[in-house]
Design a protein around this motif. Sequence first.
Motif, PDB file in Angstrom:
ATOM      1  N   SER A  91      32.477  38.554  48.020  1.00 20.30           N
ATOM      2  CA  SER A  91      31.296  38.044  48.707  1.00 20.30           C
ATOM      3  C   SER A  91      30.107  38.930  48.341  1.00 20.30           C
ATOM      4  O   SER A  91      30.254  39.986  47.756  1.00 20.30           O
ATOM      5  CB  SER A  91      31.521  38.030  50.215  1.00 20.30           C
ATOM      6  N   GLY A  92      28.942  38.464  48.682  1.00 19.12           N
ATOM      7  CA  GLY A  92      27.733  39.215  48.371  1.00 19.12           C
ATOM      8  C   GLY A  92      27.020  38.622  47.173  1.00 19.12           C
ATOM      9  O   GLY A  92      27.594  37.840  46.402  1.00 19.12           O
TER      10      GLY A  92
ATOM     11  N   ALA B 245      28.595  39.395  43.594  1.00 21.83           N
ATOM     12  CA  ALA B 245      29.800  38.624  43.288  1.00 21.83           C
ATOM     13  C   ALA B 245      29.447  37.166  42.990  1.00 21.83           C
ATOM     14  O   ALA B 245      30.000  36.568  42.062  1.00 21.83           O
ATOM     15  CB  ALA B 245      30.788  38.699  44.450  1.00 21.83           C
ATOM     16  N   ARG B 246      28.537  36.595  43.761  1.00 24.48           N
ATOM     17  CA  ARG B 246      28.130  35.211  43.515  1.00 24.48           C
ATOM     18  C   ARG B 246      27.422  35.074  42.174  1.00 24.48           C
ATOM     19  O   ARG B 246      27.627  34.101  41.450  1.00 24.48           O
ATOM     20  CB  ARG B 246      27.248  34.707  44.660  1.00 24.48           C
ATOM     21  N   ALA B 247      26.594  36.053  41.837  1.00 22.07           N
ATOM     22  CA  ALA B 247      25.898  36.017  40.538  1.00 22.07           C
ATOM     23  C   ALA B 247      26.891  36.129  39.390  1.00 22.07           C
ATOM     24  O   ALA B 247      26.779  35.411  38.385  1.00 22.07           O
ATOM     25  CB  ALA B 247      24.868  37.142  40.465  1.00 22.07           C
ATOM     26  N   GLY B 248      27.870  37.007  39.526  1.00 24.31           N
ATOM     27  CA  GLY B 248      28.886  37.146  38.479  1.00 24.31           C
ATOM     28  C   GLY B 248      29.705  35.878  38.301  1.00 24.31           C
ATOM     29  O   GLY B 248      29.961  35.453  37.167  1.00 24.31           O
ATOM     30  N   THR B 249      30.076  35.260  39.415  1.00 23.31           N
ATOM     31  CA  THR B 249      30.830  34.008  39.345  1.00 23.31           C
ATOM     32  C   THR B 249      29.981  32.908  38.716  1.00 23.31           C
ATOM     33  O   THR B 249      30.466  32.136  37.888  1.00 23.31           O
ATOM     34  CB  THR B 249      31.288  33.584  40.751  1.00 23.31           C
ATOM     35  N   ALA B 250      28.719  32.859  39.088  1.00 21.24           N
ATOM     36  CA  ALA B 250      27.826  31.843  38.512  1.00 21.24           C
ATOM     37  C   ALA B 250      27.651  32.044  37.014  1.00 21.24           C
ATOM     38  O   ALA B 250      27.672  31.071  36.242  1.00 21.24           O
ATOM     39  CB  ALA B 250      26.469  31.885  39.204  1.00 21.24           C
TER      40      ALA B 250
END
Length: 128
Positions: A98-99, A102-107
């Motif tokens: 989360s955070g 992490a969201r930027a890396g997943t995107a």
Amino acid sequence: RAPVAWVQGNPGPLGLLAFGMTTCFTMFIVTGWVPGTFSQVVVGYAAMYGGLIQLIAGILELIKGNTFAGTAFASYGGFWMGYAFFRTLELRGTVGSSGAQARAGTALYHGLWGFLTLGFFVVTLRKN
């Protein structure tokens, strides 16, 4: 150069089935059709069926002389193995899930694979 004769069957359907089934399992989690604890099942499935089987199908396609299918299957096999690896790290608590970071890396991860898929799509239009 003639294709190697010992690869008798067509590995294409196996690779397509591995990709489709693993994508469906992942979709079940993303859409909320199954509880989040189901993701542990998907991680194993993504590593072995989506990853390893597609990698094998890709290698067999390359041996047969089919460069495009070999590249696509081996690449998506690597995608699913990477997905399983990162999800395993998340489930074990080694990396945060989360955070903003992490969201930027997943995107970025999914965005780059989307771009590769678009490239494969364009090539199929020219090939067929």
